[in-house]
Design a protein around this motif. Structure first.
Motif, PDB file in Angstrom:
ATOM      1  N   SER A 148      41.922  44.715  48.520  1.00  0.00           N
ATOM      2  CA  SER A 148      42.554  45.301  49.703  1.00  0.00           C
ATOM      3  C   SER A 148      44.079  45.164  49.636  1.00  0.00           C
ATOM      4  CB  SER A 148      42.014  44.627  50.956  1.00  0.00           C
ATOM      5  OG  SER A 148      42.669  45.087  52.097  1.00  0.00           O
ATOM      6  N   HIS A 190      33.157  36.715  47.040  1.00  0.00           N
ATOM      7  CA  HIS A 190      33.184  38.121  47.429  1.00  0.00           C
ATOM      8  C   HIS A 190      34.337  38.371  48.409  1.00  0.00           C
ATOM      9  CE1 HIS A 190      31.907  41.939  49.239  1.00  0.00           C
ATOM     10  NE2 HIS A 190      31.267  42.140  48.095  1.00  0.00           N
ATOM     11  N   ASP A 191      34.509  37.474  49.346  1.00  0.00           N
ATOM     12  CA  ASP A 191      35.589  37.579  50.320  1.00  0.00           C
ATOM     13  C   ASP A 191      36.955  37.518  49.625  1.00  0.00           C
ATOM     14  OD1 ASP A 191      36.678  37.631  53.055  1.00  0.00           O
ATOM     15  OD2 ASP A 191      37.235  35.531  52.659  1.00  0.00           O
ATOM     16  N   ASN A 217      37.501  40.716  47.610  1.00  0.00           N
ATOM     17  CA  ASN A 217      37.730  41.810  48.556  1.00  0.00           C
ATOM     18  C   ASN A 217      39.170  41.788  49.063  1.00  0.00           C
ATOM     19  OD1 ASN A 217      36.312  43.975  49.447  1.00  0.00           O
ATOM     20  ND2 ASN A 217      35.131  42.878  50.975  1.00  0.00           N
ATOM     21  N   LEU A 243      33.478  42.876  42.047  1.00  0.00           N
ATOM     22  CA  LEU A 243      32.666  43.014  43.253  1.00  0.00           C
ATOM     23  C   LEU A 243      31.264  43.547  42.956  1.00  0.00           C
ATOM     24  CD1 LEU A 243      35.316  44.371  45.784  1.00  0.00           C
ATOM     25  CD2 LEU A 243      34.134  42.154  45.877  1.00  0.00           C
TER      26      LEU A 243
END
Length: 99
Positions: free
Chosen positions: A58, A50-51, A54, A41
């Motif tokens: 998470s 990036h999504d 992420n 990231l």
């Protein structure tokens, strides 16, 4: 009766050891995934990349929290069961489940 109690305690200890080992075996690579996603990231990524990263990070953190809660629960159950000596007979017998 004593043999049954000893066998149950031995099985419970084996189960506890198995769960502890599995927790460690899952936690170690999961921490690597979280760490590597953190590093990824910090690099130049497309918004889509990036999504994705992420979401990976998470999800990894969520799984680690589940493992930690499970570990805390097992430890508290084990401490609860050791704090008293339940009777193996009678209607009021305390039953300690898997730890």
């Amino acid at each position: 009766m004593r043999n049954a109690k000893a066998a149950a305690e031995k099985a419970n200890l084996a189960k506890s050891d198995f769960l502890s080992n599995m927790s460690h075996e899952i936690r170690t690579p999961m921490n690597a995934i979280i760490g590597m996603s953190h590093l990824a990231l910090k690099t130049e990524l497309t918004p889509r990349q990036h999504d994705y990263i992420n979401k990976i990070q998470s999800s990894g953190r969520h799984l680690i929290s589940i493992i930690n809660v499970s570990s805390i629960f097992r430890k508290s159950r084990r401490a609860n069961c050791r704090s008293s000596t339940p009777s193996l007979t009678g209607a009021g017998a305390r039953q300690c489940g898997p730890t």
